[in-house]
Design an enzyme around this catalytic site. Structure first.
Site, mmCIF file in Angstrom:
data_model
loop_
_atom_site.group_PDB
_atom_site.id
_atom_site.type_symbol
_atom_site.label_atom_id
_atom_site.label_comp_id
_atom_site.label_asym_id
_atom_site.label_seq_id
_atom_site.Cartn_x
_atom_site.Cartn_y
_atom_site.Cartn_z
ATOM 1 N N LYS A 16 0.829 -1.212 0.000
ATOM 2 C CA LYS A 16 0.000 0.000 0.000
ATOM 3 C C LYS A 16 0.862 1.260 0.000
ATOM 4 O O LYS A 16 0.541 2.250 -0.636
ATOM 5 C CB LYS A 16 -0.914 0.015 1.247
ATOM 6 C CG LYS A 16 -1.860 -1.164 1.337
ATOM 7 C CD LYS A 16 -2.615 -1.200 2.643
ATOM 8 C CE LYS A 16 -1.767 -1.493 3.855
ATOM 9 N NZ LYS A 16 -1.223 -2.860 3.922
ATOM 10 N N ARG A 144 -13.868 2.911 27.606
ATOM 11 C CA ARG A 144 -13.927 4.318 28.022
ATOM 12 C C ARG A 144 -13.329 4.654 29.382
ATOM 13 O O ARG A 144 -12.723 5.683 29.552
ATOM 14 C CB ARG A 144 -15.375 4.877 27.953
ATOM 15 C CG ARG A 144 -15.893 4.953 26.540
ATOM 16 C CD ARG A 144 -17.377 4.862 26.500
ATOM 17 N NE ARG A 144 -17.806 3.585 27.065
ATOM 18 C CZ ARG A 144 -19.028 3.311 27.468
ATOM 19 N NH1 ARG A 144 -19.977 4.226 27.420
ATOM 20 N NH2 ARG A 144 -19.333 2.130 27.935
ATOM 21 N N GLN A 228 -3.056 -2.212 7.433
ATOM 22 C CA GLN A 228 -3.439 -3.637 7.433
ATOM 23 C C GLN A 228 -4.207 -3.967 6.142
ATOM 24 O O GLN A 228 -4.025 -3.301 5.141
ATOM 25 C CB GLN A 228 -4.273 -3.989 8.683
ATOM 26 C CG GLN A 228 -3.487 -3.983 9.967
ATOM 27 C CD GLN A 228 -3.296 -2.598 10.562
ATOM 28 O OE1 GLN A 228 -4.257 -1.877 10.742
ATOM 29 N NE2 GLN A 228 -2.071 -2.242 10.888
ATOM 30 N N ARG A 307 9.159 -11.007 11.273
ATOM 31 C CA ARG A 307 8.749 -12.415 11.231
ATOM 32 C C ARG A 307 8.632 -12.856 9.774
ATOM 33 O O ARG A 307 8.175 -12.081 8.932
ATOM 34 C CB ARG A 307 7.371 -12.594 11.893
ATOM 35 C CG ARG A 307 7.396 -12.458 13.398
ATOM 36 C CD ARG A 307 5.983 -12.566 13.968
ATOM 37 N NE ARG A 307 5.175 -11.393 13.673
ATOM 38 C CZ ARG A 307 3.900 -11.251 14.013
ATOM 39 N NH1 ARG A 307 3.269 -12.223 14.644
ATOM 40 N NH2 ARG A 307 3.238 -10.147 13.733
HETATM 41 P P1 GDP Z 1 2.379 -2.229 3.030
HETATM 42 O O1 GDP Z 1 2.356 -2.520 4.492
HETATM 43 O O2 GDP Z 1 1.122 -2.655 2.353
HETATM 44 O O3 GDP Z 1 2.731 -0.806 2.690
HETATM 45 O O4 GDP Z 1 3.534 -3.164 2.419
HETATM 46 P P2 GDP Z 1 4.998 -3.447 3.057
HETATM 47 O O5 GDP Z 1 5.818 -2.238 2.890
HETATM 48 O O6 GDP Z 1 4.871 -4.015 4.426
HETATM 49 O O7 GDP Z 1 5.489 -4.631 2.136
HETATM 50 C C1 GDP Z 1 5.615 -4.513 0.749
HETATM 51 C C2 GDP Z 1 7.068 -4.794 0.352
HETATM 52 O O8 GDP Z 1 7.136 -5.050 -1.034
HETATM 53 C C3 GDP Z 1 8.021 -3.631 0.574
HETATM 54 O O9 GDP Z 1 9.258 -4.145 0.968
HETATM 55 C C4 GDP Z 1 8.098 -2.960 -0.780
HETATM 56 O O10 GDP Z 1 9.309 -2.248 -0.983
HETATM 57 C C5 GDP Z 1 8.036 -4.157 -1.676
HETATM 58 N N1 GDP Z 1 7.442 -3.927 -3.004
HETATM 59 C C6 GDP Z 1 6.471 -3.056 -3.368
HETATM 60 N N2 GDP Z 1 6.102 -3.258 -4.645
HETATM 61 C C7 GDP Z 1 6.865 -4.277 -5.099
HETATM 62 C C8 GDP Z 1 6.946 -4.984 -6.341
HETATM 63 O O11 GDP Z 1 6.214 -4.728 -7.293
HETATM 64 N N3 GDP Z 1 7.872 -5.990 -6.429
HETATM 65 C C9 GDP Z 1 8.681 -6.337 -5.396
HETATM 66 N N4 GDP Z 1 9.538 -7.327 -5.580
HETATM 67 N N5 GDP Z 1 8.612 -5.707 -4.206
HETATM 68 C C10 GDP Z 1 7.719 -4.711 -4.059
HETATM 69 P P1 IMO Z 2 0.405 -3.172 7.268
HETATM 70 O O1 IMO Z 2 -0.297 -1.844 7.396
HETATM 71 C C1 IMO Z 2 0.432 -7.462 8.172
HETATM 72 C C2 IMO Z 2 -1.417 -8.683 11.963
HETATM 73 C C3 IMO Z 2 -0.506 -9.262 13.029
HETATM 74 C C4 IMO Z 2 -1.474 -10.216 13.729
HETATM 75 C C5 IMO Z 2 -2.789 -9.442 13.688
HETATM 76 C C6 IMO Z 2 -3.109 -8.672 14.968
HETATM 77 O O2 IMO Z 2 1.879 -3.080 7.213
HETATM 78 O O3 IMO Z 2 -0.205 -3.968 6.158
HETATM 79 P P2 IMO Z 2 -2.130 -6.435 16.056
HETATM 80 O O4 IMO Z 2 -0.724 -6.107 16.495
HETATM 81 O O5 IMO Z 2 -2.680 -5.523 15.012
HETATM 82 O O6 IMO Z 2 -3.061 -6.635 17.202
HETATM 83 O O7 IMO Z 2 -1.976 -7.904 15.364
HETATM 84 O O8 IMO Z 2 -2.684 -8.524 12.598
HETATM 85 N N1 IMO Z 2 -1.027 -7.354 11.447
HETATM 86 C C7 IMO Z 2 -0.471 -7.141 10.250
HETATM 87 N N2 IMO Z 2 -0.081 -8.011 9.295
HETATM 88 N N3 IMO Z 2 0.543 -6.133 7.961
HETATM 89 C C8 IMO Z 2 0.129 -5.245 8.898
HETATM 90 O O9 IMO Z 2 0.094 -3.911 8.672
HETATM 91 C C9 IMO Z 2 -0.379 -5.737 10.121
HETATM 92 N N4 IMO Z 2 -0.826 -5.161 11.257
HETATM 93 C C10 IMO Z 2 -1.233 -6.146 12.042
HETATM 94 O O10 IMO Z 2 0.585 -9.957 12.458
HETATM 95 O O11 IMO Z 2 -1.650 -11.371 12.958
#
Ligand code: GDP
Ligand code: IMO
Ligand code: MG
Length: 429
Positions: A16, A144, A228, A307
């Site tokens: 995202k 609350r 998330q 993880r």
């Molecule tokens: P988010 O939490 O949804 O913003 O996603 P994260 O940042 O946790 O994980 C997405 C990962 O994929 C990051 O390390 C990005 O740099 C990487 N990424 C994004 N777009 C691409 C893609 O098209 N290809 C590859 N190989 N990596 C990507």
């Molecule tokens: P982004 O925004 C992936 C998962 C945790 C766990 C569950 C509950 O980067 O996509 P919490 O700490 O929220 O109570 O954990 O949700 N989880 C995520 N998994 N990406 C995330 O955020 C997450 N935020 C929470 O691993 O299973």
């Protein structure tokens, strides 16, 4: 109408951050409205990689107001750490930050509670939270009596309030840890720590609901950054293996205070396969060399906790559900490059539960546990796709895979991502 929304349609980490970064320059405001420092959003600017947990991804772009709205649970130490981290790298636009005085504050007791209660008590499987105090803070918000909002940090009653809450939390935790095992919390130390945070963040704290309503009414362009993914939505996801906020599209209005009439374009972000971090059912999981290959090529390790992410095939049953739930107009398919080199790809098109086929996503986690995926096989492609910049430049098997996803999810594909960098993106005409 000026609102664009970016929503993850799987279990988070759909990339995202990359999509929000791309859209930021076309907007006046970027809004985080739910979740907290459990999120880890990656943005690449040139060679630089930024990992943002609480700050909206727009903080890297000049001239954009970055709002942390009322639905977020805010860890002030983490906000300050992120701001200081960006400043040390000569990045970020701190002055553009606005923090909702209605956002609930994460306190040290929330971390202790998160560790203590990370159990699905019905069958003992851990939820596997990020340990960032998210669930306990939302629990106090809804309850609350023991909650503190950011605006409360500036009120004269704060010291009394913290003393009262700490007394109750210490008693509760002593019951949970009868043999000791936790250090009783000190109200005085917490008060001192949080008043220091409050001073540092004071210039940015305001009524963001009013700010955003006025902006929407004035025709400003708002970009809502979901954290998330929809399958982690507390009401509509794979409960109880979810996060504690409405992380699908249904949470945008409640978390931001901006009614849905101001949102005209909702983009669902989808990985070209599936991943999940933490516990809970995952029908298309490949706990085998195929899953390991996806993990290696996709670098699938949690941004927040490092993880290893569980990996599997694309699940079109889940995606059809979450794109309808989130009111998605179009989808962005991310990390397509990770699939290069596989001979064959599988897409789950239905579940078989107790001998019956269905394409309805089950509402109960036990039914989802028994769901056996029905797969459709598609040919893979050998070529690397990271240099492709048009849809037509993709191998024909990749084009077919994308067309099939679009058909199964019943939404057009707007963007395809073929690498983490800003320009590794295909705009689908
Ligand atoms: P988010 O939490 O949804 O913003 O996603 P994260 O940042 O946790 O994980 C997405 C990962 O994929 C990051 O390390 C990005 O740099 C990487 N990424 C994004 N777009 C691409 C893609 O098209 N290809 C590859 N190989 N990596 C990507
Ligand atoms: P982004 O925004 C992936 C998962 C945790 C766990 C569950 C509950 O980067 O996509 P919490 O700490 O929220 O109570 O954990 O949700 N989880 C995520 N998994 N990406 C995330 O955020 C997450 N935020 C929470 O691993 O299973
Ligand atoms: Mg992430």
């Amino acid at each position: 109408m000026p609102g664009t929304c970016v929503i993850g349609l799987q279990w988070g980490d759909e990339a995202k951050g990359k999509i929000v970064d791309r859209l930021t320059r076309e907007h006046d405001f970027v809004v985080r409205y739910q979740g907290g420092a459990n999120a880890g959003h990656t943005v690449m600017v040139g060679e630089q990689v930024y990992k943002l947990s609480l700050l909206p991804s727009g903080i890297l772009t000049p001239g954009v107001i970055c709002v942390v709205a009322s639905g977020v649970v805010l860890n002030p130490a983490r906000v300050i750490e992120e701001l200081d981290g960006l400043a040390a790298r000569g990045a970020g636009h701190e002055k553009n930050l606005r923090l909702s005085d209605r956002a609930h504050v994460i306190f040290p007791w929330h971390f202790v509670e998160d560790r203590a209660f990370d159990k699905n008590t019905s069958d003992g499987e851990n939820i596997g939270t990020t340990g960032r105090g998210i669930g306990p803070c939302y629990r106090d918000k809804v309850g609350r009596s023991h909650a503190v909002r950011l605006g409360d940090l500036y009120r004269p009653e704060l010291r009394d309030r913290i003393e009262h809450i700490v007394e109750i939390k210490n008693r509760m935790l002593a019951v949970h840890y009868p043999a000791g095992g936790f250090e009783p919390l000190s109200a005085a130390a917490i008060y001192d720590e949080y008043t220091a945070y409050a001073q540092r963040l004071r210039p940015y704290v305001c009524d963001t609901t009013e700010l955003l309503l006025a902006a929407a009414e004035a025709g400003k362009r708002l970009l809502f950054e979901g954290a998330q993914g929809a399958l982690l939505d507390v009401d509509h996801g794979t409960y109880p293996f979810v996060t504690s906020s409405n992380s699908s599209g249904v949470g945008i209005a409640s978390g931001s205070g901006v009614p849905s009439r101001y949102m005209d374009h909702i983009i669902g972000v989808v990985k070209a396969y599936s991943t999940r971090v933490g516990g809970g059912p995952f029908p298309t999981e490949q706990d085998n060399p195929t899953g390991q290959r996806l993990r290696d090529r996709g670098n699938e390790y949690g941004t927040v906790t490092r993880r290893p992410r569980r990996c599997g095939w694309l699940d079109a049953v889940a995606l059809r559900y979450t794109s309808r739930l989130s009111g998605v107009d179009s989808i962005a398919v991310m990390l397509l490059d990770v699939l290069s080199g596989l001979n064959e790809l599988q897409i789950c098109t239905a579940y078989e539960i107790d001998g019956r086929q269905t394409n309805v996503f089950p509402s109960h986690v036990d039914d989802l546990r028994r769901a056996v995926p029905v797969y459709e096989s598609l040919p893979g492609w050998k070529e690397e796709v990271t240099a492709c910049r048009t849809f037509g430049a993709l191998p024909s098997a990749a084009q077919k895979y994308l067309h099939r996803i679009s058909k199964l999810v019943d939404r057009p594909i707007e963007l395809v991502s073929v690498g983490p960098e800003r320009d590794q993106t295909i705009v689908v005409k």
